[in-house]
Design a protein around this motif. Structure first.
Motif, mmCIF file in Angstrom:
data_model
loop_
_atom_site.group_PDB
_atom_site.id
_atom_site.type_symbol
_atom_site.label_atom_id
_atom_site.label_comp_id
_atom_site.label_asym_id
_atom_site.label_seq_id
_atom_site.Cartn_x
_atom_site.Cartn_y
_atom_site.Cartn_z
ATOM 1 N N PHE A 242 66.048 -16.445 111.287
ATOM 2 C CA PHE A 242 66.223 -16.263 112.718
ATOM 3 C C PHE A 242 64.986 -16.739 113.458
ATOM 4 N N LEU A 243 65.196 -17.523 114.508
ATOM 5 C CA LEU A 243 64.098 -18.018 115.332
ATOM 6 C C LEU A 243 64.056 -17.224 116.628
ATOM 7 N N ASN A 244 62.937 -16.566 116.842
ATOM 8 C CA ASN A 244 62.761 -15.744 118.029
ATOM 9 C C ASN A 244 61.765 -16.406 118.962
ATOM 10 N N ILE A 245 62.106 -16.449 120.227
ATOM 11 C CA ILE A 245 61.236 -17.002 121.255
ATOM 12 C C ILE A 245 61.058 -15.938 122.317
ATOM 13 N N GLY A 246 59.803 -15.586 122.560
ATOM 14 C CA GLY A 246 59.526 -14.534 123.535
ATOM 15 C C GLY A 246 60.116 -13.199 123.133
ATOM 16 N N ARG B 285 62.936 -12.635 121.728
ATOM 17 C CA ARG B 285 64.403 -12.626 121.739
ATOM 18 C C ARG B 285 64.929 -13.653 120.750
ATOM 19 N N ARG B 286 66.014 -13.301 120.078
ATOM 20 C CA ARG B 286 66.625 -14.237 119.122
ATOM 21 C C ARG B 286 67.326 -15.353 119.885
ATOM 22 N N TRP B 287 66.944 -16.606 119.569
ATOM 23 C CA TRP B 287 67.554 -17.769 120.206
ATOM 24 C C TRP B 287 68.419 -18.563 119.248
ATOM 25 N N PHE B 288 67.985 -18.694 117.980
ATOM 26 C CA PHE B 288 68.699 -19.544 117.027
ATOM 27 C C PHE B 288 68.695 -18.904 115.648
ATOM 28 N N ASP B 289 69.625 -19.360 114.808
ATOM 29 C CA ASP B 289 69.464 -19.115 113.383
ATOM 30 C C ASP B 289 69.407 -20.485 112.720
ATOM 31 N N GLY B 290 68.970 -20.505 111.485
ATOM 32 C CA GLY B 290 68.831 -21.770 110.795
ATOM 33 C C GLY B 290 68.708 -21.566 109.300
ATOM 34 N N ARG B 291 68.442 -22.638 108.600
ATOM 35 C CA ARG B 291 68.272 -22.621 107.145
ATOM 36 C C ARG B 291 66.955 -23.313 106.804
ATOM 37 N N MET B 292 66.322 -22.854 105.723
ATOM 38 C CA MET B 292 65.089 -23.480 105.268
ATOM 39 C C MET B 292 65.401 -24.878 104.748
ATOM 40 N N THR C 31 63.321 -29.166 104.507
ATOM 41 C CA THR C 31 62.107 -29.964 104.640
ATOM 42 C C THR C 31 62.371 -31.101 105.616
ATOM 43 N N SER C 32 61.291 -31.556 106.237
ATOM 44 C CA SER C 32 61.339 -32.712 107.121
ATOM 45 C C SER C 32 60.018 -33.451 106.933
ATOM 46 N N ASN C 33 60.080 -34.706 106.529
ATOM 47 C CA ASN C 33 58.874 -35.494 106.249
ATOM 48 C C ASN C 33 57.945 -34.771 105.274
ATOM 49 N N LYS C 34 58.535 -34.208 104.231
ATOM 50 C CA LYS C 34 57.801 -33.488 103.172
ATOM 51 C C LYS C 34 57.075 -32.240 103.674
ATOM 52 N N GLN C 35 57.503 -31.701 104.823
ATOM 53 C CA GLN C 35 56.953 -30.460 105.362
ATOM 54 C C GLN C 35 58.053 -29.408 105.386
ATOM 55 N N VAL C 36 57.656 -28.134 105.222
ATOM 56 C CA VAL C 36 58.631 -27.050 105.321
ATOM 57 C C VAL C 36 59.166 -27.020 106.746
ATOM 58 N N ALA C 37 60.477 -26.872 106.899
ATOM 59 C CA ALA C 37 61.101 -26.899 108.217
ATOM 60 C C ALA C 37 62.292 -25.946 108.249
ATOM 61 N N VAL C 38 62.784 -25.696 109.437
ATOM 62 C CA VAL C 38 63.995 -24.894 109.626
ATOM 63 C C VAL C 38 65.009 -25.760 110.348
ATOM 64 N N LYS C 39 66.201 -25.886 109.760
ATOM 65 C CA LYS C 39 67.278 -26.639 110.402
ATOM 66 C C LYS C 39 68.067 -25.660 111.277
ATOM 67 N N ILE C 40 68.176 -25.968 112.560
ATOM 68 C CA ILE C 40 68.831 -25.086 113.513
ATOM 69 C C ILE C 40 70.333 -25.048 113.228
ATOM 70 N N GLY C 41 70.866 -23.820 113.262
ATOM 71 C CA GLY C 41 72.297 -23.617 113.050
ATOM 72 C C GLY C 41 72.949 -23.181 114.344
ATOM 73 N N GLU C 42 73.091 -21.898 114.522
ATOM 74 C CA GLU C 42 73.786 -21.333 115.672
ATOM 75 C C GLU C 42 72.806 -20.978 116.790
ATOM 76 N N THR C 43 73.274 -21.104 118.026
ATOM 77 C CA THR C 43 72.494 -20.709 119.205
ATOM 78 C C THR C 43 72.997 -19.350 119.675
ATOM 79 N N TYR C 44 72.051 -18.422 119.894
ATOM 80 C CA TYR C 44 72.407 -17.093 120.373
ATOM 81 C C TYR C 44 72.133 -16.925 121.858
#
Length: 110
Positions: A79-83, A85-92, A94-107
């Motif tokens: 879950f990605l929280n901004i301020g 508050r939950r805004w998005f969920d995602g899955r772990m 990689t992007s350009n060999k870096q750990v990343a979160v792929k955005i799934g649903e918008t809350y």
């Protein structure tokens, strides 16, 4: 039926209408400037992998390489929280060999 209004009153009415119209158009003209300021601002985004309870004594004795069991499957959503508050969920992932979160649903809906 005819209405007769003094010229000075009509001037005042048209002046007020002009002011409200120019306020609106000024806001529209500055929208790009507002978005530029927002794009340049910093915003903390917190990716919450899981929540768990751990004894303070266990926390004190944690070392590099120790594993904390979060009691969730590895493909559980993040879950990605901004301020705060939950805004998005995602899955772990990689992007350009870096750990990343792929955005799934918008809350959060503005």
């Amino acid at each position: 039926m005819s209405l007769c209004l003094p010229g000075e009153m009509l001037t005042n009415i048209f002046s007020e209408i002009s002011k409200s119209t120019s306020r609106r158009s000024t806001g529209e003209d500055k929208s790009e400037e507002i978005f530029d300021n927002l794009r340049d601002s910093e915003l903390e985004i917190v990716a919450e992998l899981a929540r768990t309870r751990i004894l303070l004594s266990d926390l004190y004795h944690l070392n590099v390489g120790d594993v904390v069991d979060i009691k969730r499957p590895k493909d559980s959503p993040i879950f990605l929280n901004i301020g705060g508050r939950r805004w998005f969920d995602g899955r772990m992932g990689t992007s350009n060999k870096q750990v990343a979160v792929k955005i799934g649903e918008t809350y959060y809906k503005a």
